[in-house]
Design an enzyme around this catalytic site. Structure first.
Site, PDB file in Angstrom:
ATOM      1  N   ASN A   7      12.046 -11.112  -2.095  1.00 43.67           N
ATOM      2  CA  ASN A   7      10.759 -10.873  -2.055  1.00 43.67           C
ATOM      3  C   ASN A   7      10.457 -10.460  -0.318  1.00 43.67           C
ATOM      4  OD1 ASN A   7       8.439  -9.511  -2.312  1.00 43.67           O
ATOM      5  ND2 ASN A   7       7.756 -10.858  -3.513  1.00 43.67           N
ATOM      6  N   ARG A  91      13.409  -7.838  -5.219  1.00 44.84           N
ATOM      7  CA  ARG A  91      11.580  -7.545  -5.807  1.00 44.84           C
ATOM      8  C   ARG A  91      11.981  -6.200  -5.276  1.00 44.84           C
ATOM      9  NH1 ARG A  91       6.127  -6.859  -4.075  1.00 44.84           N
ATOM     10  NH2 ARG A  91       5.451  -6.200  -5.875  1.00 44.84           N
ATOM     11  N   HIS A 180       2.499  -4.861 -10.410  1.00 47.75           N
ATOM     12  CA  HIS A 180       2.553  -6.312 -10.786  1.00 47.75           C
ATOM     13  C   HIS A 180       3.707  -5.813 -12.042  1.00 47.75           C
ATOM     14  CE1 HIS A 180      -1.404  -7.061  -9.198  1.00 47.75           C
ATOM     15  NE2 HIS A 180      -0.675  -7.446  -8.091  1.00 47.75           N
ATOM     16  N   LEU A 209      -4.668 -11.785 -12.496  1.00 48.44           N
ATOM     17  CA  LEU A 209      -6.130 -12.153 -11.931  1.00 48.44           C
ATOM     18  C   LEU A 209      -5.653 -12.434 -10.507  1.00 48.44           C
ATOM     19  CD1 LEU A 209      -8.832 -12.329 -14.292  1.00 48.44           C
ATOM     20  CD2 LEU A 209      -7.901 -10.432 -13.411  1.00 48.44           C
ATOM     21  N   GLY A 210      -5.585 -12.268  -8.973  1.00 42.47           N
ATOM     22  CA  GLY A 210      -5.236 -12.321  -8.707  1.00 42.47           C
ATOM     23  C   GLY A 210      -6.029 -11.660  -6.457  1.00 42.47           C
ATOM     24  N   ASN A 211      -4.891 -12.092  -5.546  1.00 44.70           N
ATOM     25  CA  ASN A 211      -5.617 -11.192  -4.424  1.00 44.70           C
ATOM     26  C   ASN A 211      -6.144  -9.569  -4.511  1.00 44.70           C
ATOM     27  OD1 ASN A 211      -7.348 -10.944  -2.284  1.00 44.70           O
ATOM     28  ND2 ASN A 211      -5.879 -12.537  -1.400  1.00 44.70           N
ATOM     29  N   GLY A 212      -4.601  -8.937  -5.688  1.00 39.45           N
ATOM     30  CA  GLY A 212      -4.466  -7.986  -5.990  1.00 39.45           C
ATOM     31  C   GLY A 212      -4.502  -8.481  -7.559  1.00 39.45           C
ATOM     32  N   ARG A 241      -9.739  -4.799  -2.224  1.00 42.29           N
ATOM     33  CA  ARG A 241      -9.469  -3.107  -2.822  1.00 42.29           C
ATOM     34  C   ARG A 241     -10.979  -2.310  -4.121  1.00 42.29           C
ATOM     35  NH1 ARG A 241      -3.451  -4.586  -4.353  1.00 42.29           N
ATOM     36  NH2 ARG A 241      -3.025  -3.731  -2.722  1.00 42.29           N
ATOM     37  N   ARG A 286     -12.672 -17.929  -4.239  1.00 45.81           N
ATOM     38  CA  ARG A 286     -13.368 -19.401  -3.800  1.00 45.81           C
ATOM     39  C   ARG A 286     -14.298 -19.094  -3.508  1.00 45.81           C
ATOM     40  NH1 ARG A 286      -6.680 -21.904  -3.356  1.00 45.81           N
ATOM     41  NH2 ARG A 286      -7.790 -19.734  -1.529  1.00 45.81           N
ATOM     42  N   GLY A 332      -3.315 -16.639  -9.324  1.00 44.96           N
ATOM     43  CA  GLY A 332      -4.189 -17.580  -8.208  1.00 44.96           C
ATOM     44  C   GLY A 332      -5.570 -17.540  -9.485  1.00 44.96           C
ATOM     45  N   GLU A 385       7.388 -14.591 -11.128  1.00 46.15           N
ATOM     46  CA  GLU A 385       8.148 -13.385 -10.691  1.00 46.15           C
ATOM     47  C   GLU A 385       9.465 -14.008 -10.387  1.00 46.15           C
ATOM     48  OE1 GLU A 385       5.150 -10.345  -9.315  1.00 46.15           O
ATOM     49  OE2 GLU A 385       3.976 -12.363  -8.541  1.00 46.15           O
TER      50      GLU A 385
END
Ligand code: ADP
Length: 399
Positions: A7, A91, A180, A209-212, A241, A286, A332, A385
Site C-alpha cells: 500500500n 492497493r 474505503h 469510522l476512522g479518521n476518514g 474533512r 480520543r 478506529g 484491508e
C-alpha cells in the site's frame, strides 16, 4: 502460498507478507519519508520485535528493494528467497469507470491507473510507482491491482449521478465513486457470514469510522450506495474533512477571505471536520472525547454532530434499501469506541435496533453487539484491508 500486499502513499509504503494457507501475517512493515531526508523502514516479523533500518530511500524503487532485503535478511527475515512470494497485491486508490473488480496488472491496466491521476492525484501516482518498483524487483511475478473504488462501481445510476449537467459526466466521468471500498467489501462480506445472513439478499450497512469515515449500503454484498463521492470529501464529518456541505459556503468564504479554490479545498479536507468544529482541539476522536468530557462545548458539539450525521446516513440507507438486516461498525472509532456505537444507534430504536450494553463493551473483536430481540443485527467487525487485498490477489492468480 505467500502473498505480499503493498500500500503505497506519496512518501510511505506499507507492506504485509501473508500466509494464505492460514490467512496469517508472516511479517509487516512500513517505509516512511520516502524521498525526504531521514527515511526509515520498520520491519516486524510475526511474534518478534520490530527492527528499524535507517537508510536513504530516494524513491519507491529503493524502498521496495529494502523491503525485499528485510524479508530475506538472515536475522530478521522470514523467507529464503522471493521465489516464495506467489504474487503481489497492490492497493490502488482510483480505477475510474474502468474497473469494477480487482485485476492482474498489464500495460493497459497501468495506463488506466495513469489516466486516473486527475481523480486520485495524491495516491494513484504513488500506487503506480509501487507496482513498477515490484515489477523491477521481482520480474515476471504477477502483480494485482485492488481498487478502492471498485466496490462502489455496482451503485445504480440514480445513486452515483450528481444532479449537474450531463455533459460533465460524459466529458470528465464526474460521478460518485466512493472510497474505503476494500474495507466495505470485506466487512459487508464478513457480516453476512458471521451473522448467518442470506448471501444473495442481505441488506447491510457498514459504518467505517476512522479518521476518514464513510457509510455504505449493500445488498447481497453489492454496493448500492456509499457516502463518499468523486473524492473522499463527501459524506460524513471526519477527522479533518467537512463531509457534505452547501457548495455556496465555498463561494461565500472565498469571497470574504480572498482565497482561491485550492486553498478552500485544503480547508475542507485538512482543517475542517471535528478538528475545525472543535476550534482546533484535535482531529483525533480520543482527544475530542476527552475535551468534551472536560466540558469543552465545541468539542461536545463536534462529537454530537459526528454521531448525528452517521445516524442520518443509516436512516437514509435503510430507506434506500427498504430495510436493513445488519449494521456493522469498523475502523478506529467503530472498532474501539463503545460510546460512539451506542450514541449512533440510540435514535434507531424506531426501527427496532437495540444495543446490548454488555455485548457492546468490547474493542476490536468480531461480535454481535445488539440484543437478541433487536430487529436489526448490529455487529462489530474489525476491518482487514490487507487480507481482503491478499484474498483477491490469490483468487486472480489461481484463475
Ligand atoms: P485512518 O485509517 O482513517 O487513519 P483509523 O481507522 O486508524 O483511521 O482510525 C483512527 C481514529 O480512531 C482516530 O481518530 C482515533 O482517535 C480513533 N480511535 C482509536 N481508538 C479509539 C478509542 N478507544 N476511542 C475513540 N476513538 C478511537
Amino acid at each position: 502460498m505467500k502473498i505480499l500486499v503493498i500500500n503505497c502513499g506519496s512518501s510511505s509504503l506499507k507492506y504485509q507478507l501473508i500466509d494464505m494457507d492460514h490467512e496469517t501475517v508472516i511479517a509487516k512493515g512500513l517505509c516512511e519519508r520516502i524521498g525526504i531526508a531521514g527515511s526509515k523502514l520498520t520491519h516486524t516479523p510475526a511474534g518478534k520485535d520490530k527492527v528499524v533500518v535507517e537508510k536513504d530511500m530516494p524513491n519507491h524503487k529503493v524502498a521496495i528493494q529494502l523491503v525485499m532485503d528485510a524479508l530475506q535478511d538472515p536475522n530478521h527475515g522470514v523467507i529464503k528467497s522471493t521465489d516464495e512470494i506467489s504474487a503481489i497485491g497492490h492497493r490502488v486508490l482510483h480505477g475510474g469507470m474502468k474497473f469494477y473488480k480487482s485485476t492482474v496488472v498489464t500495460e493497459e491496466v497501468k495506463q488506466v491507473i495513469r489516466e486516473c491521476f486527475d481523480l486520485g492525484p495524491l495516491h494513484n501516482p504513488a500506487n503506480l510507482m509501487g507496482i513498477e518498483a515490484c515489477e523491477a524487483a521481482m520480474p515476471g511475478k504477477p502483480n494485482v491491482a485492488v481498487f478502492d473504488t471498485a466496490f462502489g462501481m455496482s451503485m445504480p445510476e440514480k445513486a452515483y449521478k450528481y444532479a449537474i449537467p450531463e455533459e460533465y459526466f460524459e466529458k470528465y466521468s464526474i460521478r460518485r465513486y466512493g472510497f474505503h471500498g476494500t474495507s466495505h467489501m470485506f466487512v459487508s462480506g464478513e457480516a453476512i457470514k458471521f451473522g448467518n445472513l442470506d448471501p444473495e439478499k442481505a441488506k447491510v450497512i457498514v459504518c467505517h469510522l476512522g479518521n476518514g469515515a464513510s457509510v455504505s449500503a449493500s445488498i447481497g454484498g453489492k454496493c448500492v450506495d456509499t457516502s463518499m463521492g468523486l473524492t473522499p470529501l463527501e459524506g460524513l464529518i471526519m477527522g479533518t474533512r467537512s463531509g457534505d456541505i452547501d457548495p455556496a459556503v465555498l463561494q461565500f468564504i472565498m469571497n470574504k477571505e480572498g482565497i482561491d479554490i485550492n486553498e478552500m479545498l485544503t480547508i475542507l479536507n485538512k482543517k475542517s471536520g471535528v478538528l475545525g468544529m472543535s476550534g482546533g482541539v484535535s482531529s483525533d476522536f480520543r482527544d475530542i472525547e476527552t475535551a468534551a468530557k472536560e466540558g469543552n462545548h465545541l468539542a461536545e458539539v463536534a462529537l454530537e454532530a459526528f454521531f448525528y450525521r452517521v445516524t442520518k446516513y443509516i436512516g437514509a440507507y435503510t430507506a434506500a434499501m427498504n430495510g436493513v438486516d445488519a449494521i456493522a461498525f469498523t475502523a478506529g472509532v467503530g472498532e474501539n469506541d463503545k460510546n460512539a456505537r451506542k450514541k449512533i444507534c440510540e435514535n434507531l430504536a424506531f426501527m427496532g435496533v437495540k444495543i446490548d450494553d454488555e455485548a457492546n463493551d468490547v474493542r476490536g473483536e468480531r461480535r454481535v453487539i445488539s440484543a437478541p430481540d433487536s430487529a436489526v443485527k448490529v455487529m462489530l467487525i474489525p476491518t482487514n484491508e490487507e487480507l481482503a487485498i491478499a484474498r483477491d490477489t490469490l483468487a486472480l492468480v489461481h484463475e
